[in-house]
Design a protein around this motif. Structure first.
Motif, PDB file in Angstrom:
ATOM      1  N   GLY A  36     -20.096   4.888  16.314  1.00 18.37           N
ATOM      2  CA  GLY A  36     -21.812   5.948  17.264  1.00 18.37           C
ATOM      3  C   GLY A  36     -22.395   6.772  16.223  1.00 18.37           C
ATOM      4  O   GLY A  36     -21.910   7.852  16.116  1.00 18.37           O
ATOM      5  N   LYS A 100     -18.080  17.399  20.882  1.00 16.81           N
ATOM      6  CA  LYS A 100     -16.508  17.274  21.100  1.00 16.81           C
ATOM      7  C   LYS A 100     -16.599  18.461  21.031  1.00 16.81           C
ATOM      8  O   LYS A 100     -15.602  18.688  22.833  1.00 16.81           O
ATOM      9  CB  LYS A 100     -16.840  16.455  20.401  1.00 16.81           C
ATOM     10  N   TRP A 124     -18.554   8.289  28.539  1.00 14.48           N
ATOM     11  CA  TRP A 124     -17.592   7.845  27.152  1.00 14.48           C
ATOM     12  C   TRP A 124     -16.226   8.254  27.392  1.00 14.48           C
ATOM     13  O   TRP A 124     -16.063   9.297  28.020  1.00 14.48           O
ATOM     14  CB  TRP A 124     -18.255   9.646  25.998  1.00 14.48           C
ATOM     15  N   TYR A 127     -14.538  12.455  28.074  1.00 16.21           N
ATOM     16  CA  TYR A 127     -14.657  12.686  29.295  1.00 16.21           C
ATOM     17  C   TYR A 127     -13.446  13.081  29.941  1.00 16.21           C
ATOM     18  O   TYR A 127     -12.658  14.045  29.910  1.00 16.21           O
ATOM     19  CB  TYR A 127     -15.312  12.852  30.074  1.00 16.21           C
ATOM     20  N   ASN A 168     -24.314  12.284  31.410  1.00 17.06           N
ATOM     21  CA  ASN A 168     -24.442  11.493  30.306  1.00 17.06           C
ATOM     22  C   ASN A 168     -26.668  11.226  30.152  1.00 17.06           C
ATOM     23  O   ASN A 168     -26.193   9.955  30.534  1.00 17.06           O
ATOM     24  CB  ASN A 168     -23.405  11.013  29.443  1.00 17.06           C
ATOM     25  N   ASN A 172     -24.950   7.237  26.805  1.00 16.76           N
ATOM     26  CA  ASN A 172     -23.898   6.254  25.953  1.00 16.76           C
ATOM     27  C   ASN A 172     -22.314   5.762  26.712  1.00 16.76           C
ATOM     28  O   ASN A 172     -21.630   6.228  27.333  1.00 16.76           O
ATOM     29  CB  ASN A 172     -22.978   6.683  24.542  1.00 16.76           C
ATOM     30  N   ASP A 200     -24.063  16.731  29.550  1.00 13.41           N
ATOM     31  CA  ASP A 200     -23.950  16.385  27.943  1.00 13.41           C
ATOM     32  C   ASP A 200     -25.766  15.351  27.274  1.00 13.41           C
ATOM     33  O   ASP A 200     -25.907  13.897  27.514  1.00 13.41           O
ATOM     34  CB  ASP A 200     -23.089  14.635  27.255  1.00 13.41           C
ATOM     35  N   TYR A 203     -27.674  12.709  22.766  1.00  9.26           N
ATOM     36  CA  TYR A 203     -29.037  11.737  22.585  1.00  9.26           C
ATOM     37  C   TYR A 203     -29.758  12.217  22.811  1.00  9.26           C
ATOM     38  O   TYR A 203     -31.261  11.441  22.425  1.00  9.26           O
ATOM     39  CB  TYR A 203     -28.234   9.978  22.850  1.00  9.26           C
ATOM     40  N   LYS A 233     -26.264  13.352  16.336  1.00  6.06           N
ATOM     41  CA  LYS A 233     -27.146  11.911  16.405  1.00  6.06           C
ATOM     42  C   LYS A 233     -28.993  12.490  15.627  1.00  6.06           C
ATOM     43  O   LYS A 233     -29.502  11.734  14.685  1.00  6.06           O
ATOM     44  CB  LYS A 233     -26.868  11.257  17.737  1.00  6.06           C
ATOM     45  N   ARG A 241     -20.834  17.667  11.729  1.00  7.79           N
ATOM     46  CA  ARG A 241     -20.485  18.211  12.809  1.00  7.79           C
ATOM     47  C   ARG A 241     -20.878  19.650  13.281  1.00  7.79           C
ATOM     48  O   ARG A 241     -19.694  20.884  13.538  1.00  7.79           O
ATOM     49  CB  ARG A 241     -18.040  18.760  12.266  1.00  7.79           C
ATOM     50  N   TYR A 322     -28.086   1.995  21.090  1.00  9.63           N
ATOM     51  CA  TYR A 322     -26.529   1.305  22.007  1.00  9.63           C
ATOM     52  C   TYR A 322     -26.937   0.245  23.054  1.00  9.63           C
ATOM     53  O   TYR A 322     -28.185   0.514  23.351  1.00  9.63           O
ATOM     54  CB  TYR A 322     -25.608   1.953  22.087  1.00  9.63           C
TER      55      TYR A 322
HETATM   56  N1  PLP Z   1     -21.193  12.632  23.792  1.00  7.80           N
HETATM   57  C1  PLP Z   1     -21.551  11.302  23.287  1.00  7.80           C
HETATM   58  C2  PLP Z   1     -21.996  10.685  24.638  1.00  7.80           C
HETATM   59  C3  PLP Z   1     -21.396  10.707  22.194  1.00  7.80           C
HETATM   60  O1  PLP Z   1     -21.062   9.705  22.385  1.00  7.80           O
HETATM   61  C4  PLP Z   1     -19.998  11.422  21.329  1.00  7.80           C
HETATM   62  C5  PLP Z   1     -20.626  10.928  19.804  1.00  7.80           C
HETATM   63  O2  PLP Z   1     -20.092   9.646  20.356  1.00  7.80           O
HETATM   64  C6  PLP Z   1     -20.738  12.799  21.090  1.00  7.80           C
HETATM   65  C7  PLP Z   1     -20.777  13.316  22.839  1.00  7.80           C
HETATM   66  C8  PLP Z   1     -19.680  13.732  20.151  1.00  7.80           C
HETATM   67  O3  PLP Z   1     -20.237  13.788  19.235  1.00  7.80           O
HETATM   68  P1  PLP Z   1     -20.344  15.272  18.184  1.00  7.80           P
HETATM   69  O4  PLP Z   1     -19.786  13.799  17.059  1.00  7.80           O
HETATM   70  O5  PLP Z   1     -21.328  15.374  18.102  1.00  7.80           O
HETATM   71  O6  PLP Z   1     -18.577  15.723  18.935  1.00  7.80           O
END
Ligand code: PLP
Length: 392
Positions: A36, A100, A124, A127, A168, A172, A200, A203, A233, A241, A322
């Motif tokens: 990811g 996260k 994802w 959650y 989201n 993803n 979320d 992206y 991203k 982070r 993806y």
């Molecule tokens: N939310 C989704 C949908 C993700 O795909 C990801 C990471 O792959 C995150 C949150 C987490 O992002 P971060 O790396 O900024 O914690």
């Protein structure tokens, strides 16, 4: 020895990070289309320059306010306004350790034991486990056949215990980008049932042909929504982070209680780096983001075209990086088995669909953030692997 906490025994390590560790343990020679992040992109040059500049300055070694310095929150406020046309004042913003942490403190602030939180599959997986960690119950609703919001189905599962809905977009793993119409329909249900939304939007800058829209921008939704976002991203810096939340002041204060007793402030040095990049080089930053998106689009088109040649069904991604693709029917195996087979036989790593919901055990997620050369090599190997089966 006494058993560990029930909270922790009820959850799992993220299947994606566990899978990635397993893939990495196989050593060299594997093409990683399971990840990811953008392995083939360096952090945006604007950020790299800001790092160089910041390292020469003194005084970046101290604690900051838990939500980040006033300047970084001003920078995020500016970014949100100029990129997404969303207005948040600095007290409504918390700088977090990646998106996260934003998700973790959001659910920590909302969920009581036995509360239900609706999530949309494919989802994802974090959650699900974080809801369970805080004692809540995830209620999974499948997306519609186009992988968009199934608002009627969401309505059906709302009960007196429902506290929130997590969405989201861009999604993803499906790449779906929810339309304003869908978000307005959801907003009506959310308001009618006095719920919260965790949106979320990590992206949000990676959308190909449609427009980004946040549910927080729908009338009346700002105070009901916690937006999770970050720079992992959009600026290709997953390892740094840096994420953030946007919410009402009341929710922000609740989330800060958790953050102040857990991670404390987010890295002070990188706060300065972001301020430098966003406040002093905004235009360049946006140009770099756009260039990355253009390149990702080229990769997406290449991958989708190749999957078509291989007669593999897939969902056209509207955003993120993806492709969620169906396992060719000849294989008649579950997604983990198929992904393991690809890893051994083709030396290509993809993510099994089961990680994104029970219904998706006949899917794999292929990331197109690797170079076109790597995607090309991987597809050649996948093709050989499939052809062996097709010949038999
Ligand atoms: N939310 C989704 C949908 C993700 O795909 C990801 C990471 O792959 C995150 C949150 C987490 O992002 P971060 O790396 O900024 O914690």
């Amino acid at each position: 020895m006494k058993v560990l906490s029930q909270r922790v025994t009820k959850i799992n390590e993220s299947p994606l990070t566990k899978w990635d560790s397993m893939v990495k343990s196989k050593g060299k020679g594997i093409i990683h289309l399971n990840v990811g992040q953008q392995p083939d992109f360096n952090v945006l040059s604007v950020i790299a320059e800001a790092v160089k500049k910041t390292i020469k300055t003194k005084g970046n070694n101290h604690y900051t306010s838990i939500n980040g310095t006033q300047e970084i929150r001003e920078a995020i406020s500016l970014f949100q306004k100029r990129v997404f046309n969303m207005e948040y004042n600095t007290r409504e913003i918390i700088l977090t350790n990646g998106a996260k942490e934003g998700l973790f403190i959001s659910l920590g602030a909302l969920v009581n034991s036995e509360d239900e939180v609706i999530i949309v599959a494919p989802y994802w997986s974090t959650y699900l486990d974080v809801i369970v960690f805080f004692g809540g119950n995830p209620v999974v609703v499948n997306a519609n056949e186009n992988f968009h919001l199934n608002v009627d189905e969401i309505k059906k599962v709302i009960s007196a215990k429902t506290k929130a809905v997590i969405i989201n977009s861009p999604n993803n793993p499906s790449g779906a980008v929810y339309t304003i119409d869908e978000l307005e329909q959801l907003a009506t249900i959310v308001a009618d049932n006095d719920l919260y939304v965790i949106s979320d939007e990590i992206y949000g800058t990676i959308i190909y042909d449609s427009e980004f829209c946040s549910i927080a921008s729908v009338k009346g939704m700002k105070e009901r929504t916690i937006v999770i976002n970050g720079f992992s991203k959009s600026f290709s810096m997953t390892g740094y982070r840096l994420g953030y939340t946007l919410s009402s002041l009341e929710i922000a204060n609740a989330m800060l209680k958790i953050k102040s007793n857990s991670t404390g402030n987010t890295n002070s040095f990188f706060q300065k780096v972001l301020i430098e990049a966003i406040c002093n080089n905004f235009d360049e930053l946006i140009i770099s983001c756009n260039q990355m998106r253009t390149e990702l689009k080229r990769r997406k088109e290449f991958l989708c075209g190749s999957l078509e040649e291989l007669e593999i069904e897939y969902i056209i991604p509207e955003g993120a990086f993806y492709v969620f693709a169906k396992i060719p029917s000849e294989f008649n195996v579950k997604s983990k088995e198929f992904a393991e087979h690809l890893l051994v036989d083709a030396k290509v790593a993809v993510a099994p669909g089961i990680f994104f919901g029970e219904k998706f055990d006949d899917y794999i997620r292929i990331s197109f953030s690797s170079s076109v050369e790597d995607i090309k090599r991987a597809l050649e190997k996948i093709k050989n692997c499939i052809n062996k089966k097709r010949v038999i």
